[in-house]
Write a protein that holds these residues in place. Structure first.
Motif, PDB file in Angstrom:
ATOM      1  N   ILE A   7     107.135  17.584   1.700  1.00 16.34           N
ATOM      2  CA  ILE A   7     106.508  18.977   2.266  1.00 16.34           C
ATOM      3  C   ILE A   7     104.740  18.397   1.877  1.00 16.34           C
ATOM      4  O   ILE A   7     104.430  17.826   1.554  1.00 16.34           O
ATOM      5  CB  ILE A   7     106.429  19.885   0.653  1.00 16.34           C
ATOM      6  CG1 ILE A   7     107.812  20.957   0.208  1.00 16.34           C
ATOM      7  CG2 ILE A   7     105.122  21.049   0.471  1.00 16.34           C
ATOM      8  CD1 ILE A   7     108.022  20.675  -0.818  1.00 16.34           C
ATOM      9  N   PHE A   8     104.197  19.285   2.906  1.00 18.78           N
ATOM     10  CA  PHE A   8     103.221  18.420   3.452  1.00 18.78           C
ATOM     11  C   PHE A   8     102.112  19.927   2.844  1.00 18.78           C
ATOM     12  O   PHE A   8     101.866  20.898   2.468  1.00 18.78           O
ATOM     13  CB  PHE A   8     103.188  18.828   4.897  1.00 18.78           C
ATOM     14  CG  PHE A   8     102.794  17.866   5.511  1.00 18.78           C
ATOM     15  CD1 PHE A   8     102.179  16.341   5.615  1.00 18.78           C
ATOM     16  CD2 PHE A   8     104.420  17.113   5.974  1.00 18.78           C
ATOM     17  CE1 PHE A   8     103.068  15.084   6.059  1.00 18.78           C
ATOM     18  CE2 PHE A   8     105.317  16.627   6.938  1.00 18.78           C
ATOM     19  CZ  PHE A   8     104.596  15.664   6.923  1.00 18.78           C
ATOM     20  N   ALA A   9     100.609  19.539   2.675  1.00 15.30           N
ATOM     21  CA  ALA A   9      99.454  20.594   2.359  1.00 15.30           C
ATOM     22  C   ALA A   9      98.611  20.310   3.054  1.00 15.30           C
ATOM     23  O   ALA A   9      97.719  18.890   3.362  1.00 15.30           O
ATOM     24  CB  ALA A   9      99.247  20.190   1.080  1.00 15.30           C
ATOM     25  N   LEU A  10      98.001  21.130   4.113  1.00 14.48           N
ATOM     26  CA  LEU A  10      96.159  21.267   4.154  1.00 14.48           C
ATOM     27  C   LEU A  10      95.008  21.234   3.414  1.00 14.48           C
ATOM     28  O   LEU A  10      95.262  22.411   2.656  1.00 14.48           O
ATOM     29  CB  LEU A  10      96.173  22.795   5.141  1.00 14.48           C
ATOM     30  CG  LEU A  10      94.818  22.342   5.811  1.00 14.48           C
ATOM     31  CD1 LEU A  10      94.499  21.179   7.079  1.00 14.48           C
ATOM     32  CD2 LEU A  10      95.206  23.506   7.306  1.00 14.48           C
ATOM     33  N   ILE A  11      94.397  19.904   3.316  1.00 13.92           N
ATOM     34  CA  ILE A  11      93.003  19.689   3.010  1.00 13.92           C
ATOM     35  C   ILE A  11      91.835  20.545   3.611  1.00 13.92           C
ATOM     36  O   ILE A  11      91.447  19.385   4.463  1.00 13.92           O
ATOM     37  CB  ILE A  11      93.357  19.030   1.674  1.00 13.92           C
ATOM     38  CG1 ILE A  11      95.151  18.756   1.228  1.00 13.92           C
ATOM     39  CG2 ILE A  11      91.750  18.840   0.427  1.00 13.92           C
ATOM     40  CD1 ILE A  11      95.047  19.028   0.415  1.00 13.92           C
ATOM     41  N   ILE A  12      91.223  20.894   3.163  1.00 13.66           N
ATOM     42  CA  ILE A  12      89.747  21.628   3.719  1.00 13.66           C
ATOM     43  C   ILE A  12      88.651  21.481   2.790  1.00 13.66           C
ATOM     44  O   ILE A  12      88.744  22.157   1.953  1.00 13.66           O
ATOM     45  CB  ILE A  12      89.781  22.608   5.067  1.00 13.66           C
ATOM     46  CG1 ILE A  12      91.517  23.082   5.662  1.00 13.66           C
ATOM     47  CG2 ILE A  12      88.731  22.769   5.518  1.00 13.66           C
ATOM     48  CD1 ILE A  12      91.232  24.675   5.865  1.00 13.66           C
ATOM     49  N   ILE A  13      88.007  20.554   3.747  1.00 17.69           N
ATOM     50  CA  ILE A  13      86.895  20.089   2.689  1.00 17.69           C
ATOM     51  C   ILE A  13      85.932  20.404   2.994  1.00 17.69           C
ATOM     52  O   ILE A  13      84.998  20.325   4.161  1.00 17.69           O
ATOM     53  CB  ILE A  13      87.199  18.355   2.382  1.00 17.69           C
ATOM     54  CG1 ILE A  13      88.409  18.198   1.750  1.00 17.69           C
ATOM     55  CG2 ILE A  13      86.128  17.409   1.859  1.00 17.69           C
ATOM     56  CD1 ILE A  13      88.535  16.111   2.174  1.00 17.69           C
ATOM     57  N   ASP A  14      85.334  21.213   1.721  1.00 14.21           N
ATOM     58  CA  ASP A  14      84.027  20.943   2.305  1.00 14.21           C
ATOM     59  C   ASP A  14      82.800  22.174   3.698  1.00 14.21           C
ATOM     60  O   ASP A  14      82.155  21.707   4.095  1.00 14.21           O
ATOM     61  CB  ASP A  14      82.651  19.727   1.700  1.00 14.21           C
ATOM     62  CG  ASP A  14      82.157  19.596   0.513  1.00 14.21           C
ATOM     63  OD1 ASP A  14      83.186  20.169  -0.641  1.00 14.21           O
ATOM     64  OD2 ASP A  14      81.947  19.119   0.116  1.00 14.21           O
ATOM     65  N   MET A  15      83.593  23.071   3.185  1.00 13.27           N
ATOM     66  CA  MET A  15      83.918  23.895   5.126  1.00 13.27           C
ATOM     67  C   MET A  15      82.692  25.187   4.372  1.00 13.27           C
ATOM     68  O   MET A  15      83.466  26.312   4.440  1.00 13.27           O
ATOM     69  CB  MET A  15      84.793  24.211   5.933  1.00 13.27           C
ATOM     70  CG  MET A  15      85.343  22.814   6.424  1.00 13.27           C
ATOM     71  SD  MET A  15      83.920  22.337   7.863  1.00 13.27           S
ATOM     72  CE  MET A  15      83.732  22.966   8.697  1.00 13.27           C
ATOM     73  N   GLN A  16      81.474  24.900   3.535  1.00 16.85           N
ATOM     74  CA  GLN A  16      81.092  25.774   3.681  1.00 16.85           C
ATOM     75  C   GLN A  16      79.718  25.879   4.081  1.00 16.85           C
ATOM     76  O   GLN A  16      79.453  25.470   5.019  1.00 16.85           O
ATOM     77  CB  GLN A  16      80.711  25.945   1.758  1.00 16.85           C
ATOM     78  CG  GLN A  16      81.422  25.682   1.266  1.00 16.85           C
ATOM     79  CD  GLN A  16      81.597  24.441  -0.584  1.00 16.85           C
ATOM     80  OE1 GLN A  16      81.207  23.305  -0.598  1.00 16.85           O
ATOM     81  NE2 GLN A  16      80.396  25.245  -1.774  1.00 16.85           N
ATOM     82  N   ASN A  17      78.923  27.145   4.189  1.00 15.02           N
ATOM     83  CA  ASN A  17      77.993  27.910   4.702  1.00 15.02           C
ATOM     84  C   ASN A  17      76.799  27.035   4.234  1.00 15.02           C
ATOM     85  O   ASN A  17      76.350  25.816   5.031  1.00 15.02           O
ATOM     86  CB  ASN A  17      77.415  28.942   4.458  1.00 15.02           C
ATOM     87  CG  ASN A  17      78.805  30.629   5.123  1.00 15.02           C
ATOM     88  OD1 ASN A  17      78.725  29.866   6.227  1.00 15.02           O
ATOM     89  ND2 ASN A  17      78.695  30.476   4.156  1.00 15.02           N
ATOM     90  N   ALA A  18      76.706  26.116   3.574  1.00 11.25           N
ATOM     91  CA  ALA A  18      75.873  24.967   3.146  1.00 11.25           C
ATOM     92  C   ALA A  18      75.558  23.855   3.738  1.00 11.25           C
ATOM     93  O   ALA A  18      74.530  23.374   4.153  1.00 11.25           O
ATOM     94  CB  ALA A  18      75.694  24.843   1.752  1.00 11.25           C
TER      95      ALA A  18
END
Length: 198
Positions: A7-18
């Protein structure tokens, strides 16, 4: 998803407006360029019913939980990633859907003092697909912690940001040397048919 081989998970890091938009003091020039590739992966994981984790940075306005090396600039007005502000929000194109996970971190690694490992193990996740911003800091520390926790790690090279190609290449080389798979979104999507069904 129980009983699947992996099982895989997608980890999206710090894609915040800041961190993405130049009007914010924490922004990194060029970070917005990876948003379309991350969107592709987000759509693929959502379509396959696989877990998605949005990792975000949050700071208290009084700087009591800001890293020491950032405190002076923060208190001098370079305030970002404070809950309730626009800068703290995930960019519109990548906003989480119901059922996706939002993990708050205070330091570079998504694992440090967070519930990330606990939730991943509860979901029987074995492989992490990591993207976001930026290579030498939050990506790298998260990747190395993931390797230390014995996850199989893939980094999406064109969905992950660095301020120069030299920085990206150096980090990719180092991560490959510890067994991390570093490939493009297109190459990963070609193998998506081999991922487990939900």
């Amino acid at each position: 998803m129980k009983g699947a081989k992996e099982i895989f998970a997608l980890i999206i890091i710090d894609m915040q407006n800041a961190f993405v938009f130049p009007e914010h003091p924490g922004s990194a020039a060029g970070a917005r360029a990876v948003v379309p590739r991350i969107q592709e992966m987000l759509h693929a994981f959502r379509s396959a019913g696989m877990p998605v984790f949005h990792i975000v940075r949050e700071y208290r306005e009084d700087a009591s939980d800001v890293e020491k090396f950032r405190v002076q600039k923060f208190l001098a007005g370079a305030v970002y990633a404070v809950p309730g502000t626009r800068g703290c929000e995930i960019v519109d194109e990548l906003r989480p859907l119901s059922g996706e996970y939002r993990i708050v971190k205070k330091r570079f690694s998504a694992f440090m003092n967070t519930e990330l490992d606990l939730v991943l193990r509860r979901l029987d996740v074995e492989g992490l697909v990591i993207c976001g911003t930026q290579y030498p800091n939050c990506i790298r520390t998260t990747v190395y912690d993931a390797v230390a926790y014995d996850y199989a790690v893939t980094v999406l090279t064109d969905a992950t940001f660095a301020e120069s190609s030299e920085i990206a290449e150096a980090n990719i080389r180092d991560m490959r040397n510890v067994g991390v798979c570093c490939i493009t979104v297109a190459d990963f999507l070609k193998s998506l048919s081999r991922l487990p069904d939900s």
